[in-house]
Design a protein around this motif. Structure first.
Motif, PDB file in Angstrom:
ATOM      1  N   VAL A   1      -9.580 -31.894 -44.226  1.00 59.30           N
ATOM      2  CA  VAL A   1     -10.006 -32.235 -45.598  1.00 59.30           C
ATOM      3  C   VAL A   1     -11.467 -32.291 -45.869  1.00 59.30           C
ATOM      4  O   VAL A   1     -12.301 -33.147 -45.153  1.00 59.30           O
TER       5      VAL A   1
ATOM      6  N   ILE B   1       0.459 -30.503 -48.643  1.00 52.53           N
ATOM      7  CA  ILE B   1      -0.250 -29.984 -47.683  1.00 52.53           C
ATOM      8  C   ILE B   1      -0.445 -30.710 -46.534  1.00 52.53           C
ATOM      9  O   ILE B   1      -0.756 -31.841 -46.730  1.00 52.53           O
TER      10      ILE B   1
ATOM     11  N   GLY C   1      -6.572 -26.097 -40.544  1.00 54.99           N
ATOM     12  CA  GLY C   1      -7.235 -25.272 -41.581  1.00 54.99           C
ATOM     13  C   GLY C   1      -8.169 -26.016 -42.509  1.00 54.99           C
ATOM     14  O   GLY C   1      -7.468 -27.281 -42.730  1.00 54.99           O
ATOM     15  N   TRP C   2      -9.190 -25.579 -42.943  1.00 52.55           N
ATOM     16  CA  TRP C   2     -10.106 -26.558 -43.697  1.00 52.55           C
ATOM     17  C   TRP C   2      -9.642 -26.377 -45.491  1.00 52.55           C
ATOM     18  O   TRP C   2      -9.420 -25.498 -45.881  1.00 52.55           O
ATOM     19  N   LEU C   3      -9.646 -27.688 -45.942  1.00 50.94           N
ATOM     20  CA  LEU C   3      -9.183 -27.657 -47.130  1.00 50.94           C
ATOM     21  C   LEU C   3     -10.188 -28.286 -48.186  1.00 50.94           C
ATOM     22  O   LEU C   3     -10.662 -29.207 -47.967  1.00 50.94           O
TER      23      LEU C   3
ATOM     24  N   ALA D   1      -4.256 -30.636 -42.531  1.00 48.04           N
ATOM     25  CA  ALA D   1      -5.423 -30.073 -43.084  1.00 48.04           C
ATOM     26  C   ALA D   1      -6.551 -30.784 -42.557  1.00 48.04           C
ATOM     27  O   ALA D   1      -6.551 -32.015 -42.372  1.00 48.04           O
TER      28      ALA D   1
ATOM     29  N   ALA E   1      -1.106 -26.552 -43.041  1.00 47.41           N
ATOM     30  CA  ALA E   1      -2.508 -26.034 -43.004  1.00 47.41           C
ATOM     31  C   ALA E   1      -2.676 -25.983 -41.544  1.00 47.41           C
ATOM     32  O   ALA E   1      -3.774 -24.982 -41.217  1.00 47.41           O
TER      33      ALA E   1
ATOM     34  N   THR F   1      -4.901 -20.743 -52.448  1.00 51.29           N
ATOM     35  CA  THR F   1      -5.560 -20.891 -53.585  1.00 51.29           C
ATOM     36  C   THR F   1      -4.804 -21.555 -54.426  1.00 51.29           C
ATOM     37  O   THR F   1      -3.655 -21.131 -54.951  1.00 51.29           O
TER      38      THR F   1
ATOM     39  N   LEU G   1      -7.390 -26.300 -55.452  1.00 53.54           N
ATOM     40  CA  LEU G   1      -7.668 -26.537 -54.013  1.00 53.54           C
ATOM     41  C   LEU G   1      -7.972 -24.990 -53.330  1.00 53.54           C
ATOM     42  O   LEU G   1      -7.344 -23.935 -53.708  1.00 53.54           O
ATOM     43  N   THR G   2      -8.730 -24.926 -52.213  1.00 50.69           N
ATOM     44  CA  THR G   2      -8.787 -23.652 -51.470  1.00 50.69           C
ATOM     45  C   THR G   2      -8.732 -24.218 -49.970  1.00 50.69           C
ATOM     46  O   THR G   2      -9.240 -25.096 -49.340  1.00 50.69           O
ATOM     47  N   LEU G   3      -7.526 -23.219 -49.361  1.00 49.96           N
ATOM     48  CA  LEU G   3      -7.202 -23.788 -48.080  1.00 49.96           C
ATOM     49  C   LEU G   3      -7.492 -22.640 -47.276  1.00 49.96           C
ATOM     50  O   LEU G   3      -7.198 -21.411 -47.411  1.00 49.96           O
TER      51      LEU G   3
END
Length: 466
Positions: A9, A4, A45-47, A7, A42, A458, A436-438
């Motif tokens: 993180v 990924i 995006g928030w990881l 991101a 990502a 996910t 992990l949740t992205l």
């Protein structure tokens, strides 16, 4: 392997995360794709560490798919209740069961066999109270289950000894009896795959089933659903101390659930003995505490029996200010449900005494006091969406004189603990499991979409499941 890139993180400075198999192997900035490696951009995006719902009831949640909802806000009057039951009856084959959930006395008062017989006597009916503690059945259902002749102490009886149709804390018994009648395993009739898919779409990578008193067959049945892929998350299952570990990947046994009800509280010595016996068997306890007296009794019993790592308080609906120091110093976690203040606002406004309201569903005051706090949805008795819980934690309704809201980061941490240590946060770091949740948005954009954020991916055990 999978990488990924780009991101944001959670709790870290790095932007790129690589995992191999089930384990994160590298974190950094500007990592380059290895030939043959899968890559996810990502785009800022928030990881997050994968969200773990620390308290829900999987079978009950799956069963709601085939259940009517007979409580507020969907149903508010006796006339609406009758209408829903009769419409359901018209669509069923003769003799088929009607199952309903979410009932509250504000709709039509106390229900039992005779009041329900006035609505329908042709079909067996079972209605669950929104608290989960009570089932209400009509006479046809009582007869099919043999309630009049069954000695179970949870069956309420009239003066003549006949069952009233009201069953207290009998979920396990009722499920086993209905399963025996159907002649098939309990989960065979339940779409656990759909429950799991919906959870994955919300970014959930782990689930703690908090159903009390599961027997070995029920635990094995749930483990099979993990093993055969119907449930893609890892599952941590509360169970009595004599239950054997099924030996399935992504499935583990948790604490022993102890239910307390104010009307049937155990005496202190018996309660202490039960905690000691559970600890001696190598298991912690998870004690259901929704009233002041239940919490104080539990604190007293744990002080006498001794506290074992993993012991926890479920719900903590009422936490008096004088108990906060005990929770902080003993490090006994509270696994709570902040969204209940939103979902049950009408009920609490009518039923909670003014003296208890300052102590109702505390959150910010516990975190500021360094009490260990995590969260679960308690689905199906609350919304199954952890983002609704996080939203409720951040945007607390004006119910308390002191601020009880959390920052976004603190609210997310309610769901990032380990399955067996719910208040010990997991980190996205080499050596960690790749759960992990992205999100598709950066953290600064989250407030606008907090109740329903877009989930980009996910990952459970290194596998993209959504």
């Amino acid at each position: 392997m999978t990488l990924i890139r780009r991101a944001r993180v959670f709790g870290a400075e790095h932007t790129d995360v690589r995992w191999h198999g089930t384990t994160i192997v590298e974190c950094g900035q500007g990592l380059r794709r290895i030939p043959g490696e899968d890559e996810i951009d990502a785009a800022g995006g928030w990881l997050l560490p994968g969200l773990h719902d620390h308290h829900l009831h999987l079978r009950s949640l799956a069963a709601t798919a085939d259940s009517l909802t007979l409580g507020p806000p969907q149903v508010r009057t006796a006339a609406e209740l009758r209408s829903r039951l009769r419409r359901a009856e018209a669509d069923l084959r003769p003799g088929a069961w009607i199952r309903a959930v979410g009932y509250h006395e504000s709709v039509a008062g106390q229900l039992g066999r005779h009041t329900l017989d006035l609505v329908t006597a042709e079909h067996p009916v079972r209605i669950q109270h929104r608290s989960g503690a009570l089932w209400m059945l009509n006479s046809r259902a009582c007869a099919e289950l043999g309630l009049d002749d069954d000695p179970h102490p949870g069956i309420e009886r009239a003066a003549d000894g006949r069952a009233t149709g009201r069953l207290f804390r009998m979920d396990g018994w009722l499920g086993a009896r209905l399963t025996a009648q159907a002649g098939e395993p309990g989960s065979a009739r339940l779409d656990l795959a759909a429950v799991s898919a919906r959870a994955a779409a919300r970014g959930v990578t782990g689930l703690t089933d908090a159903t009390p008193a599961l027997d070995q067959a029920a635990v094995d049945d749930l483990a099979r659903a993990v093993d055969d892929g119907r449930i893609v998350q890892r599952v941590h299952c509360m169970a009595p101390p004599d239950i054997e570990v099924p030996g399935v990947e992504r499935f583990s046994l948790g604490p022993t659930k102890i239910l307390l009800d104010d009307t049937t509280l155990p005496d202190l010595d018996r309660f202490v003995d039960r905690i000691r016996e559970t600890h001696t068997a190598g298991r912690p306890v998870a004690v259901h505490c929704v009233t002041r007296v239940q919490l104080i009794l539990t604190m007293t019993a744990l002080d006498i029996a001794g506290i074992r790592s993993g012991d926890r308080i479920e719900h903590g609906a009422i936490v008096p200010s004088e108990t906060i120091d005990w929770l902080r110093t003993r490090r006994v976690p509270v696994v709570t449900q902040p969204h209940f203040l939103v979902e049950r606002a009408e009920q609490y406004g009518r039923e909670v005494p003014a003296t208890d309201r300052p102590d109702l569903w505390r959150l910010g005051s516990l975190v500021r006091a360094n009490v260990c706090v995590a969260a679960g949805t308690d689905a199906p008795f609350g919304s199954a969406d952890p983002w609704r819980v996080i939203d409720a934690a951040v945007n607390r309704p004006p119910y308390h004189d002191v601020p009880e809201h959390l920052s976004l980061e603190s609210a997310v941490r309610l769901f990032t603990g380990h399955p067996d240590r719910p208040t010990v946060p997991r980190a996205i770091t080499p050596g960690a499991v790749a759960d992990l949740t992205l999100l598709a948005v950066p953290p600064e954009d989250m407030p606008a979409v907090l109740a329903d954020p877009p989930i980009a991916a996910t990952v459970v055990d290194g596998r993209v499941v959504h």
